[in-house]
Design an enzyme around this catalytic site. Structure first.
Site, PDB file in Angstrom:
ATOM      1  N   SER A 155      -6.005  16.111  15.034  1.00 49.95           N
ATOM      2  CA  SER A 155      -5.265  16.980  15.732  1.00 49.95           C
ATOM      3  C   SER A 155      -5.448  18.462  15.365  1.00 49.95           C
ATOM      4  CB  SER A 155      -3.811  16.513  15.751  1.00 49.95           C
ATOM      5  OG  SER A 155      -3.255  16.739  14.375  1.00 49.95           O
ATOM      6  N   GLU A 335       9.424  23.507  15.445  1.00 51.47           N
ATOM      7  CA  GLU A 335       9.052  23.979  13.919  1.00 51.47           C
ATOM      8  C   GLU A 335       8.006  23.012  13.364  1.00 51.47           C
ATOM      9  OE1 GLU A 335      12.568  24.757  11.528  1.00 51.47           O
ATOM     10  OE2 GLU A 335      13.251  26.407  12.857  1.00 51.47           O
ATOM     11  N   HIS A 339       0.520  22.021  13.038  1.00 51.10           N
ATOM     12  CA  HIS A 339      -0.483  22.093  14.011  1.00 51.10           C
ATOM     13  C   HIS A 339      -0.295  23.773  14.558  1.00 51.10           C
ATOM     14  CE1 HIS A 339       0.432  18.017  14.138  1.00 51.10           C
ATOM     15  NE2 HIS A 339      -0.557  17.646  14.573  1.00 51.10           N
TER      16      HIS A 339
END
Length: 369
Positions: A155, A335, A339
């Site tokens: 990701s 939060e 990422h």
């Protein structure tokens, strides 16, 4: 128009010879195969100058322009400028792949920017924005033999979906930093480990397309740590074994593998130093690079330096840290210490490019903008 080339003249005047005219009223429909998406905010002006492609323009304030093309690699040439006003234009290829980042032109200045994209799903979708965006002309040409840079990862690398904006992976930002000679083929996917990426057949997709002299960047580790059987690997054994399959497969096909250590998460110790949440996975990648003679981009080392320079508070600006109401897609706030938001992904992509230059990855280093 042909099956390998498309040309568009934007604005209100007559179309230049060999170009299809695009006005604000040119809404996409399948029979034409091109046009602005419904709801796009587009205006146009005719400056009545003598040069056909520069005499008029569209102002795509928040607009998406779609062209139906066969799947494959393409080089796009965009003419951007205005005779009487300054412009500021950002262009992305859906989903959120940054191609042109805030291009500025002065009154009377016209810039032709050439970028590369990979079409999937039978179309190219270009998203325009900026403080004062302009588009005068667009040419699309098939580039089946262009050098491709494939990305296999998780990701932190992948093209994040548009409904997750400003979520972004660093691979999503890379095209804006490399010349049009390189096609970014981002096959990274959220939640995948070096193991699950292979077991799901995602590496086979790369093997079906990669050509001799292409590059394959490999960044896994975040999810190899996870305890589930589908993803978990052991750093000194199965992790290395799976990564070797990427390296060996690329070399068997005449391509160039490059190992990338995982970007650090934003977790600081009390003394302000960054904690290594990846444990021995980082060392395993470095060891494997040495054992196999594979080039290494040590993104873990680079992000450690960057995050420690910024410190615990300022480093939040790189990650998905948003207050209530700050991000439209996350109205309740968020939060996230793993990422990146778009500006952070741009910074990390910049580190990758710096490492390409530093370690002398040829010819990629020659194609840095």
């Amino acid at each position: 128009m042909s099956s390998t080339s498309w040309r568009f003249d934007f604005g209100l005047g007559d179309a230049a010879e060999g170009y299809a005219k695009v006005t604000p009223a040119t809404v996409y429909n399948p029979s034409a195969g091109f046009g602005f998406a419904e709801g796009s905010a587009v205006a146009a002006r005719d400056r009545r100058e003598p040069e056909p492609l520069k005499q008029d323009l569209c102002i795509p304030a928040e607009a998406e322009f779609r062209v139906d093309v066969p799947d494959g690699s393409y080089q796009l040439s965009l003419l951007i400028g205005d005779w009487i006003l300054p412009s500021h234009t950002t262009v992305k290829a859906s989903p959120g792949r940054l191609l042109i980042n805030g291009l500025r032109t002065s009154p009377g200045q016209f810039v032709r920017e050439t970028v590369s994209v990979r079409a999937r799903g039978g179309y190219i979708r270009l998203q325009f924005s900026g403080q004062a965006p302009r588009i005068n002309a667009l040419e699309i040409n098939a580039a089946p033999h262009a050098l491709s840079l494939f990305l296999a990862g998780d990701s932190t690398v992948t093209d994040q979906p548009e409904d997750g904006y400003p979520y972004a992976g660093w691979g999503q930002m890379l095209a804006s930093m490399l010349k049009h000679d390189v096609i970014i083929a981002n096959e990274a996917a959220s939640g995948r480990s070096s193991k699950s990426f292979i077991e799901e057949g995602r590496l086979d997709v790369i093997w079906n397309e990669i050509k001799p002299n292409d590059f394959l960047f490999i960044q896994f580790g975040h999810n190899d740590q996870k305890p589930d059987e589908e993803r978990h690997t052991e750093p000194s054994t199965t992790y290395k074994e799976y990564l070797r399959r990427y390296i060996d497969g690329a070399r068997e096909r005449g391509a160039h593998p490059v190992l990338v250590t995982s970007v650090h998460r934003r977790f600081f110790a009390e003394d302000g130093t960054l904690q290594n949440t990846h444990g021995s996975y980082l060392d395993a990648v470095r060891e494997l690079a040495e054992e196999t003679g594979t080039p290494l981009i040590d993104l873990a080392a680079r992000t450690k330096t960057l995050l420690e320079e910024l410190g615990p508070e300022d480093s939040k600006q790189l990650f998905m840290w948003g207050a209530r109401g700050e991000f439209a897609n996350f109205p309740g706030g968020i939060e996230d210490n793993t990422h990146f938001q778009e500006q952070g992904a741009i910074r990390i992509a910049g580190l990758v490019v710096e490492e390409i230059r530093r370690i002398g990855l040829w010819p990629l280093a020659m194609y840095i903008r």
